[in-house]
Design an enzyme around this catalytic site. Structure first.
Site, PDB file in Angstrom:
ATOM      1  N   ILE A 247      30.305  65.509 -55.077  1.00 11.89           N
ATOM      2  CA  ILE A 247      29.636  66.677 -54.501  1.00 11.89           C
ATOM      3  C   ILE A 247      30.588  67.871 -54.416  1.00 11.89           C
ATOM      4  O   ILE A 247      30.362  68.804 -53.660  1.00 11.89           O
ATOM      5  CB  ILE A 247      28.984  66.321 -53.148  1.00 11.89           C
ATOM      6  CG1 ILE A 247      30.007  65.956 -52.059  1.00 11.89           C
ATOM      7  CG2 ILE A 247      28.027  65.150 -53.327  1.00 11.89           C
ATOM      8  CD1 ILE A 247      29.357  65.706 -50.690  1.00 11.89           C
ATOM      9  N   GLY A 248      31.654  67.789 -55.224  1.00 13.95           N
ATOM     10  CA  GLY A 248      32.661  68.839 -55.233  1.00 13.95           C
ATOM     11  C   GLY A 248      33.941  68.357 -54.573  1.00 13.95           C
ATOM     12  O   GLY A 248      34.921  69.088 -54.455  1.00 13.95           O
TER      13      GLY A 248
ATOM     14  N   GLY B 271      36.041  63.742 -45.723  1.00  9.81           N
ATOM     15  CA  GLY B 271      35.208  64.889 -46.081  1.00  9.81           C
ATOM     16  C   GLY B 271      34.753  65.708 -44.894  1.00  9.81           C
ATOM     17  O   GLY B 271      34.470  66.889 -45.026  1.00  9.81           O
ATOM     18  N   GLU B 272      34.631  65.101 -43.742  1.00  5.07           N
ATOM     19  CA  GLU B 272      34.021  65.812 -42.619  1.00  5.07           C
ATOM     20  C   GLU B 272      34.955  66.075 -41.448  1.00  5.07           C
ATOM     21  O   GLU B 272      34.762  67.020 -40.696  1.00  5.07           O
ATOM     22  CB  GLU B 272      32.779  65.042 -42.167  1.00  5.07           C
ATOM     23  CG  GLU B 272      31.728  65.134 -43.261  1.00  5.07           C
ATOM     24  CD  GLU B 272      30.497  64.298 -43.041  1.00  5.07           C
ATOM     25  OE1 GLU B 272      29.526  64.824 -42.521  1.00  5.07           O
ATOM     26  OE2 GLU B 272      30.520  63.106 -43.405  1.00  5.07           O
TER      27      GLU B 272
ATOM     28  N   THR C   2      43.239  66.377 -53.510  1.00  6.38           N
ATOM     29  CA  THR C   2      41.805  66.496 -53.203  1.00  6.38           C
ATOM     30  C   THR C   2      41.550  66.198 -51.731  1.00  6.38           C
ATOM     31  O   THR C   2      40.650  66.773 -51.123  1.00  6.38           O
ATOM     32  CB  THR C   2      40.952  65.585 -54.111  1.00  6.38           C
ATOM     33  OG1 THR C   2      41.439  64.241 -54.013  1.00  6.38           O
ATOM     34  CG2 THR C   2      41.005  66.037 -55.551  1.00  6.38           C
TER      35      THR C   2
HETATM   36 MO1  MOS Z   1      27.438  65.014 -44.779  1.00  8.06          MO
HETATM   37  S1  MOS Z   1      26.724  66.318 -43.373  1.00  8.06           S
HETATM   38  O1  MOS Z   1      26.862  63.547 -44.159  1.00  8.06           O
HETATM   39  O2  MOS Z   1      26.905  65.510 -46.269  1.00  8.06           O
END
Ligand code: MOS
Length: 750
Positions: free
Chosen positions: A461-462, A716-717, A646
């Protein structure tokens, strides 16, 4: 060249992206495609009384117009995984502003756009419920949080804990609606061959998208293929499938031509999810010596007229700190908006603003350094789940980032630190997010020419999935990374979970890690059992593969290449596949398999979470109220790092979003019309390069033998979690003003 897991190699798809050779979902070449443009409702609640598409139909280049008046039957989407359960073009009812009410198909995008403007619609409008704060008395407790847990939780007795506190604070925080705004809008290219549908969909989950299409269109799942090779960002809004995807597929079936449908930027604001408004009430109590005695965290957030989406802002409060009395409750208020959805670190981003601000308020009240206050409340185990951590390097993150930042220079005297006219402030916050791991499978093939193909139906997703998977496979097998081709983003590939919840590196990564180990062991076994191999009858445990060559470590003489092995055996290739899932490492008899319901997961023996810490310096103009972040240093521990470059890129992106969340981001609501009014990237403020100074993400070393086979926790989050609080806490340190309502705009400072 041999590269190790973790090496900061550049993205393997970087060249394709910068040269424009990477094709996104709207760009897939099709023979004679039709271009679709949606017509959306201009009221937020009520009914269509008349829809006249006569002019649109006769406009030049128009192929067809579909609305509730003539669209074929489409099943009402199920909320999970469809995104929202609005009936799609089936009735005149309007549930939210910007709801798709018709679609125009034309020979060109320009013709379709023009014709869409010619569709004349009259409504009978009701007054929309749009302001959560005006409707708080209608708040209700939903059946569950979005992630499946109960809406409330309780350990000990918060009231008791507050009664016995030396210091207690009652605090109220709010966060506004925020939108994801990925660079690439939602888009789909749909094509039918007989009864077989292929949709190139800008989605974070090809399997989810295919299930959703199969359900809405009423066609067997086996007849639906969804492909998503490149995604220009998702952040949660592409995690669910929204109505436009089914509309594109329906239209392609009706007009018997491929259909391309991309949402406009304003349409990206209406019916494709957003982070809902939150109002968070925190009661926090502590003893004089800085031990938490109670936290109560009550969250009101809004949802749509149709579905219950719960922004689980209370989640971090349940486990981040040691505290005997914790109560969390989530309530929802129904409004006439589209259904909210997952937005980067759902629950945790909004919830950590409240929790980490409240922790700072308490530390300041007790006159204890905010880091020291958090250390005194460090949770040695997950007190909510009553489980040991699989790993928790929160203290190491505080130490690493504080040292690099220079936290010891902080003054606790508010407003005492100046740089010329500007007030300088330091703030910090903790970060945490679940380390999710879901079942995934992969397939790996070694070819006679030395090339390796690894396949897994995951998504990039990038974030760098192509890169980290190729790198992992190359390292495990013992070949150069340029020998490896990694394929993803297709329901025809071995199943993997959707890329949400920071799950991809851990889940698809574990599947690739395990599958390539199986391939390596197979190749080693082939050599050791081949009487013509120089490695014949060698103990297989001693054989390694290095740069594509089988050998016993340190004995280059008795070696051969993988290519020689396959050539001698006249094999075109060797292929293996395997699956992995929760439970496998912990020795449970039952391993979760791809497609199993998440609820049926085996019970864990550890609590799996990621931790981190942010340190931030702000400069505040006392006359203009302008806040600028001068620098931010954060540290995170994510288990095994698959690619330091990354990983940092993800973390810095989250930190930057956190700065935007703190200072700029807010989707405004036109209360009269019931619409999001700043639905474009000029009026929806986001940080640009000039707003972002040095943001440094440090990676703290951590080994986690339990979390999943590859030992990686998703990153990622977590970068956004706590980031807004760190900024707000720095603003308080600079000015003595405690801003509890995001974003921190100049009017709130002056
Ligand atoms: Mo994330 S908000 O679970 O793409």
């Amino acid at each position: 060249m041999m590269k190790n897991i973790g090496d900061p190699i550049a993205r393997v798809d970087g060249r394709l992206k910068v040269t424009g050779a990477a094709l996104y979902s709207a760009e897939i070449p099709m023979l004679k495609p039709a271009y679709a443009v949606l017509v959306t409702s201009t009221i937020a609640s009520g009914r269509i009384t008349a829809l006249d598409d006569e002019k649109a139909r006769h406009a030049s280049g128009v192929i067809a117009v579909f609305s509730y008046k003539n669209a074929p039957h489409l099943n009402r989407p199920k909320f999970m995984p469809a995104g929202q359960s609005t009936p799609i073009l089936q009735s005149a009812d309007i549930y939210y502003g910007g709801q798709p009410i018709a679609v125009v198909l034309a020979e060109s995008l320009e013709s379709a756009t023009h014709a869409a403007s010619l569709v004349a619609v009259s409504y009978s409008a009701l007054a929309p419920a749009i302001d959560m704060f005006a409707h708080l008395d209608s708040a209700f407790v939903p059946a569950k949080r979005q992630t499946g847990e109960d809406p409330s939780s309780k350990r000990g007795n918060a009231l008791d804990g507050l009664t016995h506190a030396d210091v207690k604070l009652r605090l109220m925080y709010t966060t506004p609606v925020e939108h994801h705004n990925p660079m690439e809008p939602h888009a789909a290219t749909a094509v039918w061959e007989g009864d077989q549908l292929t949709v190139y969909d800008a989605t974070q989950g090809v399997t989810n998208s295919a299930h959703s299409l199969s359900q809405i269109l009423g066609v067997p799942a086996a007849n639906v293929r969804v492909v998503s090779r490149f995604l220009g960002g998702g952040f949660g809004c592409k995690g669910m499938s929204w109505p436009h995807v089914a509309i594109a597929a329906m239209a392609a079936r009706e007009i018997k031509r491929p259909v391309k449908l991309a949402l406009t930027r304003p349409q990206m604001f209406s019916g494709n999810g957003h982070r809902p408004t939150t109002r968070q009430s925190i009661d926090i109590g502590a003893s004089r010596n800085g031990k938490l005695t109670a936290i109560s965290h009550i969250v009101d957030s809004h949802t749509s007229a149709l579905d219950d989406f719960t922004e689980a802002s209370g989640s971090p409060t349940e486990f981040l700190y040691s505290c005997s009395n914790v109560e969390v409750l989530h309530r929802l208020v129904r409004l006439n908006t589209g259904t909210p959805t997952f937005t980067r670190a759902p629950g945790f981003a909004s919830g950590s603003f409240a929790l980490e601000s409240a922790m700072d308020e308490m530390a300041c009240k007790l006159d204890i350094d905010p880091v020291e206050f958090r250390l005194r409340n460090f949770a040695a185990r997950d007190e909510q789940e009553n489980l040991p951590w699989s790993s928790n390097s929160l203290r190491e993150c505080y130490a690493a980032a504080a040292a690099r930042f220079g936290w010891q220079r902080r003054s606790s005297r508010l407003g005492s630190h100046r740089d010329g006219r500007l007030l300088v402030g330091y703030g910090m916050a903790s970060a945490t997010y679940p380390a999710h791991f879901q079942a995934a499978s992969a397939k790996a093939t070694f070819y006679a020419n030395g090339k390796v193909l690894v396949q897994c139906g995951t998504q990039d997703i990038g974030t760098g999935t192509y890169t980290v998977m190729a790198q992992t496979a190359a390292n495990v097998l013992g070949v150069g990374v340029e020998q490896v081709r990694f394929e993803l983003g297709d329901t025809r590939l071995p199943a993997a979970p959707g890329s949400g919840g920071s799950t991809t590196a851990a889940s698809a990564g574990s599947a690739v890690f395990n599958t390539v180990q199986v391939l390596r062991d197979r190749l080693i076994h082939m050599a050791a059992t081949d009487s013509r191999s120089p490695l014949y009858a060698t103990d297989e445990k001693l054989i390694i593969i290095r740069d594509g060559r089988l050998m016993v470590d340190g004995h280059a003489a008795g070696s051969e290449t993988l290519v020689e092995l396959l050539a001698r055996q006249a094999l075109p290739n060797v292929t293996v596949d395997s699956s992995t899932g929760p439970g496998i490492e912990q020795g449970y008899p039952e391993m979760q398999k791809p497609g199993d319901t998440p609820g049926e997961r085996p019970k864990s023996r550890h609590s799996y979470k990621v931790f981190g810490a942010h340190f931030c310096e702000v400069r505040v103009d006392p006359d203009l109220g302008e806040v600028r972040v001068a620098r931010m240093v954060s540290a995170f521990a994510g288990g095994r790092i698959l690619n330091a470059r990354t990983a940092r890129s993800q973390l810095q992106g989250g930190m930057i979003w956190g700065i935007g969340m703190a200072l700029m981001e807010e989707t405004r609501i036109d209360r009269q019309r019931g619409f999001f009014s700043n639905a474009n990237l000029a009026d929806y403020l986001l940080p640009v390069n000039a707003d972002i100074p040095a943001v440094e993400a440090l990676l703290v070393e951590e080994v986690d033998p339990y979390v999943n086979p590859i030992g990686s926790k998703g990153l990622g989050e977590i970068g956004i979690v706590g980031a807004a609080a760190a900024v707000a806490n720095a603003v308080y340190n600079a000015t003595g003003k405690r801003i509890r309502d995001l974003p921190i705009t100049p009017d709130k400072i002056i």
